[in-house]
Scaffold this active site. Structure first.
Site, mmCIF file in Angstrom:
data_model
loop_
_atom_site.group_PDB
_atom_site.id
_atom_site.type_symbol
_atom_site.label_atom_id
_atom_site.label_comp_id
_atom_site.label_asym_id
_atom_site.label_seq_id
_atom_site.Cartn_x
_atom_site.Cartn_y
_atom_site.Cartn_z
ATOM 1 N N ASN A 46 35.513 -38.450 -1.796
ATOM 2 C CA ASN A 46 35.313 -38.350 -3.244
ATOM 3 C C ASN A 46 34.117 -39.215 -3.630
ATOM 4 O OD1 ASN A 46 35.501 -38.514 -6.076
ATOM 5 N ND2 ASN A 46 37.653 -37.918 -5.935
ATOM 6 N N ALA A 48 -6.324 -1.301 1.836
ATOM 7 C CA ALA A 48 -7.468 -2.230 1.899
ATOM 8 C C ALA A 48 -7.977 -2.628 0.522
ATOM 9 C CB ALA A 48 -8.598 -1.607 2.705
ATOM 10 N N THR A 90 -11.088 5.931 -0.275
ATOM 11 C CA THR A 90 -9.973 6.353 0.581
ATOM 12 C C THR A 90 -10.462 7.163 1.790
ATOM 13 O OG1 THR A 90 -9.662 8.169 -1.003
ATOM 14 C CG2 THR A 90 -8.164 6.296 -1.178
ATOM 15 N N ASN A 95 -1.897 14.665 -7.527
ATOM 16 C CA ASN A 95 -2.014 14.287 -6.123
ATOM 17 C C ASN A 95 -1.344 12.930 -5.955
ATOM 18 O OD1 ASN A 95 -2.828 13.673 -3.505
ATOM 19 N ND2 ASN A 95 -4.822 12.894 -4.198
ATOM 20 N N GLY A 113 -5.192 12.019 -9.739
ATOM 21 C CA GLY A 113 -5.958 13.222 -9.430
ATOM 22 C C GLY A 113 -5.064 14.441 -9.617
ATOM 23 N N GLU A 125 -10.399 14.496 -9.257
ATOM 24 C CA GLU A 125 -10.129 13.109 -9.642
ATOM 25 C C GLU A 125 -10.134 12.971 -11.164
ATOM 26 O OE1 GLU A 125 -9.049 10.445 -7.758
ATOM 27 O OE2 GLU A 125 -8.761 12.197 -6.493
ATOM 28 N N ARG A 173 -7.597 -3.609 -10.941
ATOM 29 C CA ARG A 173 -6.909 -3.500 -12.230
ATOM 30 C C ARG A 173 -5.794 -4.526 -12.398
ATOM 31 N NH1 ARG A 173 -6.402 2.926 -11.396
ATOM 32 N NH2 ARG A 173 -6.815 2.238 -9.276
ATOM 33 N N ALA A 194 30.884 -40.441 -10.065
ATOM 34 C CA ALA A 194 29.760 -40.092 -10.937
ATOM 35 C C ALA A 194 28.620 -41.084 -10.766
ATOM 36 C CB ALA A 194 30.226 -40.077 -12.382
HETATM 37 C C1 UD1 Z 1 -5.958 8.040 -5.305
HETATM 38 C C2 UD1 Z 1 -6.404 9.503 -5.221
HETATM 39 C C3 UD1 Z 1 -5.861 10.270 -6.428
HETATM 40 C C4 UD1 Z 1 -4.355 10.155 -6.453
HETATM 41 C C5 UD1 Z 1 -3.915 8.688 -6.413
HETATM 42 C C6 UD1 Z 1 -2.436 8.605 -6.198
HETATM 43 C C7 UD1 Z 1 -8.583 9.371 -4.115
HETATM 44 C C8 UD1 Z 1 -10.037 9.480 -4.270
HETATM 45 N N1 UD1 Z 1 -7.850 9.547 -5.215
HETATM 46 O O1 UD1 Z 1 -6.528 7.470 -6.490
HETATM 47 O O2 UD1 Z 1 -6.215 11.638 -6.318
HETATM 48 O O3 UD1 Z 1 -3.850 10.784 -7.612
HETATM 49 O O4 UD1 Z 1 -4.530 7.994 -5.306
HETATM 50 O O5 UD1 Z 1 -2.005 7.265 -6.247
HETATM 51 O O6 UD1 Z 1 -8.115 9.149 -3.015
HETATM 52 N N2 UD1 Z 1 -7.817 2.076 -0.384
HETATM 53 C C9 UD1 Z 1 -8.285 1.645 0.824
HETATM 54 N N3 UD1 Z 1 -9.631 1.573 1.028
HETATM 55 C C10 UD1 Z 1 -10.531 1.933 0.079
HETATM 56 C C11 UD1 Z 1 -10.036 2.377 -1.172
HETATM 57 C C12 UD1 Z 1 -8.676 2.445 -1.370
HETATM 58 O O7 UD1 Z 1 -7.520 1.304 1.719
HETATM 59 O O8 UD1 Z 1 -11.728 1.841 0.352
HETATM 60 C C13 UD1 Z 1 -6.367 2.099 -0.600
HETATM 61 C C14 UD1 Z 1 -5.926 1.283 -1.773
HETATM 62 O O9 UD1 Z 1 -5.636 -0.046 -1.363
HETATM 63 C C15 UD1 Z 1 -4.672 1.998 -2.242
HETATM 64 C C16 UD1 Z 1 -4.928 3.432 -1.833
HETATM 65 O O10 UD1 Z 1 -5.979 3.414 -0.899
HETATM 66 O O11 UD1 Z 1 -3.518 1.517 -1.604
HETATM 67 C C17 UD1 Z 1 -5.315 4.306 -3.011
HETATM 68 O O12 UD1 Z 1 -6.491 3.767 -3.586
HETATM 69 P P1 UD1 Z 1 -6.672 3.662 -5.152
HETATM 70 O O13 UD1 Z 1 -7.982 3.031 -5.438
HETATM 71 O O14 UD1 Z 1 -5.481 3.085 -5.770
HETATM 72 O O15 UD1 Z 1 -6.793 5.224 -5.505
HETATM 73 P P2 UD1 Z 1 -6.450 5.892 -6.879
HETATM 74 O O16 UD1 Z 1 -7.533 5.630 -7.833
HETATM 75 O O17 UD1 Z 1 -5.072 5.535 -7.279
HETATM 76 CA CA CA Z 2 -3.486 3.999 -6.595
#
Ligand code: UD1
Ligand code: CA
Length: 511
Positions: free
Chosen positions: A420, A50, A120, A212, A180, A197, A55, A423
């Site tokens: 054929n 989502a 997440t 993680n 993390g 984190e 970035r 040109a």
């Molecule tokens: C997360 C982990 C981190 C891990 C890393 C690995 C958490 C808090 N941290 O960090 O420990 O090392 O992944 O890649 O989980 N997403 C949603 N809804 C939200 C937020 C995020 O669906 O509200 C999705 C994002 O689209 C993405 C995934 O979850 O596909 C991970 O989110 P992201 O913000 O990239 O987490 P990281 O900061 O990478």
């Molecule tokens: Ca990520």
């Protein structure tokens, strides 16, 4: 595709959405897969997808950014669909949800809407209803496209074997970057004390190399009985799914971690640079797989070959070639440098000389193209036919053995066999409002610099004299000659020069 999947070794196997689609359409595989689910725990896969991907600084949602020629999320869904039926795969989407749903609908996966992206943990909160009927859920990250089915299975099996409430997939990275970090209960323990984190790392914790990966297994009832304990009391003000580890820890529920065999599988793409790195990994793996299958790819670092492309044995791909989308190339074909080929089916023994640009077309066996041919959509180049330099084609059938060798445009045309085309010939297919068809029957000879004003038909074996403007149908075996008759004015140049020199001397010009 089966062939393709079988031959790729190791972690970097490219997974195709086609594979997922085939499974979901077969009607045989699904019921079988369902039966294996009864008795063993009912398993769902949730893919967190989502996020906006701040970035990336992009209008396009992160999970639709492409690596290896298809969206990040398509790769993850393909891997997930090898572990459970696509109907048990739920993508949690939010940012630009409609666009994501539309792009991934053909995979057969389900979608859950997370309107506001509050972390997440929150992503899993909104999936509560969708996951209610399952015993366990495997959670994947939509931005980590290198994950392989075997690794997801490893996570699932470890979770079951350890009877854990939560299992996380980890990896040991030389440069653990912003991931993390995992704190285990002891150096050899399976059990996890905490996930820290990046922003919350102490100086000492920065040195932890076990990260993680963002892939988890949860016991569904336990997850949803306790998920509301998550808080937003952290650096990002979000609900962290990772905090479930501490919550279960306090309850003396088991939280364990299992390491991925190949750390590169868990790499996530958060920045453009990371996406490009992942793309390179996938494409290099694709080239290696093709080489294993008997294809020569010279200088693979310079080629861009999408992961769903198929190439037959003994075909040679020269440096700086792009094979994109659903392109299929046969055997004993040679694609010379600098050609960009998208969604084209190319037969056996075809020669594509340098610099061709081709889209959505078919090229039959032993045809020769280029250098610098431009095949626009709907071009069907017949067996042994030739399309030469600076020739543009669109929506045409070019019959067996026919030649269009130089500086020509043919669009909306049916061209027979052994024709054929000289040109500089142009089919005038557009009257400013509508497109019209040109029909050129077998054995026709079109002289250079002819314009064929469509709709027009040139009968079998007819000749068109050079520079003719053909506006009427030409009967079979006729000669069409439609140009102004040439006049030679004897001595014209000499007279002109005399006049000019008189003018220069200031004399009155003669008339
Ligand atoms: C997360 C982990 C981190 C891990 C890393 C690995 C958490 C808090 N941290 O960090 O420990 O090392 O992944 O890649 O989980 N997403 C949603 N809804 C939200 C937020 C995020 O669906 O509200 C999705 C994002 O689209 C993405 C995934 O979850 O596909 C991970 O989110 P992201 O913000 O990239 O987490 P990281 O900061 O990478
Ligand atoms: Ca990520």
């Amino acid at each position: 595709m089966v062939q393709f999947a079988k031959n790729v070794a190791g972690a970097l196997r490219a997974i195709t959405s086609e594979t997922a689609q085939n499974c979901c359409l077969s009607g045989i595989l699904w019921p079988m897969a369902k039966t294996t689910q009864t008795g063993s725990p009912r398993t769902a896969i949730a893919i967190m997808a989502a996020g906006k991907g701040t970035r990336l600084k992009s209008k396009l949602p992160k999970v639709l950014h492409e690596v290896g020629g298809k969206p990040l999320l398509a790769h993850v869904i393909a891997a997930a669909s090898k572990v459970v039926p696509a109907s048990d795969v739920y993508c949690i989407i939010g940012h630009e949800a409609d666009r994501v749903r539309e792009a991934l609908a053909p995979t057969g996966a389900g979608f859950v809407l997370q309107k506001e992206q509050r972390g997440t943990g929150h992503a899993l909160m909104v999936a509560r209803e969708a996951l209610a009927g399952y015993d366990q859920v495997l959670v994947l990250s939509g931005d980590a496209p290198l994950i392989q089915a075997q690794t997801i299975e490893k996570l699932r099996d470890f979770h079951a074997a350890k009877k854990a409430a939560m299992t996380l997939l980890t990896a040991v990275l030389e440069v653990p970057a912003a991931y993390g970090r995992i704190v285990r209960k002891g150096p050899k323990s399976d059990e996890v004390k905490a996930i820290i984190e990046f922003k919350a790392l102490s100086k000492a914790q920065h040195k932890i190399c076990e990260i993680n990966a963002g892939f988890y297994a949860f016991d569904v009832p336990l997850l949803y009985d306790n998920i509301d304990k998550l808080s937003t009391n952290n650096a990002h003000g979000e609900y962290y799914l990772t905090d479930m580890a501490a919550i279960f820890g306090k309850m003396k529920k088991r939280v364990v971690a299992v390491q991925a065999d190949d750390a590169s599988e868990v790499l996530g793409g958060n920045t453009r640079a990371e996406l490009v790195e992942i793309d390179q990994v996938i494409r290099l793996a694709k080239c290696k797989q093709l080489m294993n299958d008997g294809v020569t790819v010279f200088y693979p670092q310079s080629c861009v070959i999408d992961c769903d492309v198929e190439v037959g044995a003994d075909t040679v791909i020269e440096p700086f070639v792009q094979l994109l989308g659903k392109t299929k190339v046969g055997s004993d074909t040679r694609i010379h440098s600098y050609s960009v080929i998208r969604n084209v089916e190319i037969g056996d023994g075809v020669t594509v000389l340098p610099g061709c640009v081709m889209d959505d077309s078919h090229v039959q066996n032993k045809a020769t193209l280029g250098p610098y041919s431009r095949l626009r959509p709907g071009s069907n180049i017949g067996e042994g036919a030739k399309v030469g330099n600076f020739v543009e084609t669109k929506k045409i059938n070019l019959g067996k053995g026919s030649k269009v060798n130089h500086l020509t445009y043919v669009g909306d045309a049916e061209i027979g066999e052994k024709v054929n085309i000289g040109a500089g010939t142009i089919t005038c297919n557009y009257d400013g409002v509508n497109k019209h068809k040109t029909i050129i029957e077998d054995g026709v000879f079109v002289g250079s610099d002819s314009t064929l004003v469509a709709p027009v038909k040139i009968g079998k074996g007819a000749y068109i004299a050079a520079a003719t403007c053909v506006t009427e149908d030409v009967p079979s075996e006729a000669l069409a000659l439609g140009r102004a008759r040439q006049i030679n004015k004897e001595g014209w140049v000499r007279k002109k020069k005399t006049r000019q020199s008189e003018l220069a001397k200031g004399a009155e010009p003669h008339h």
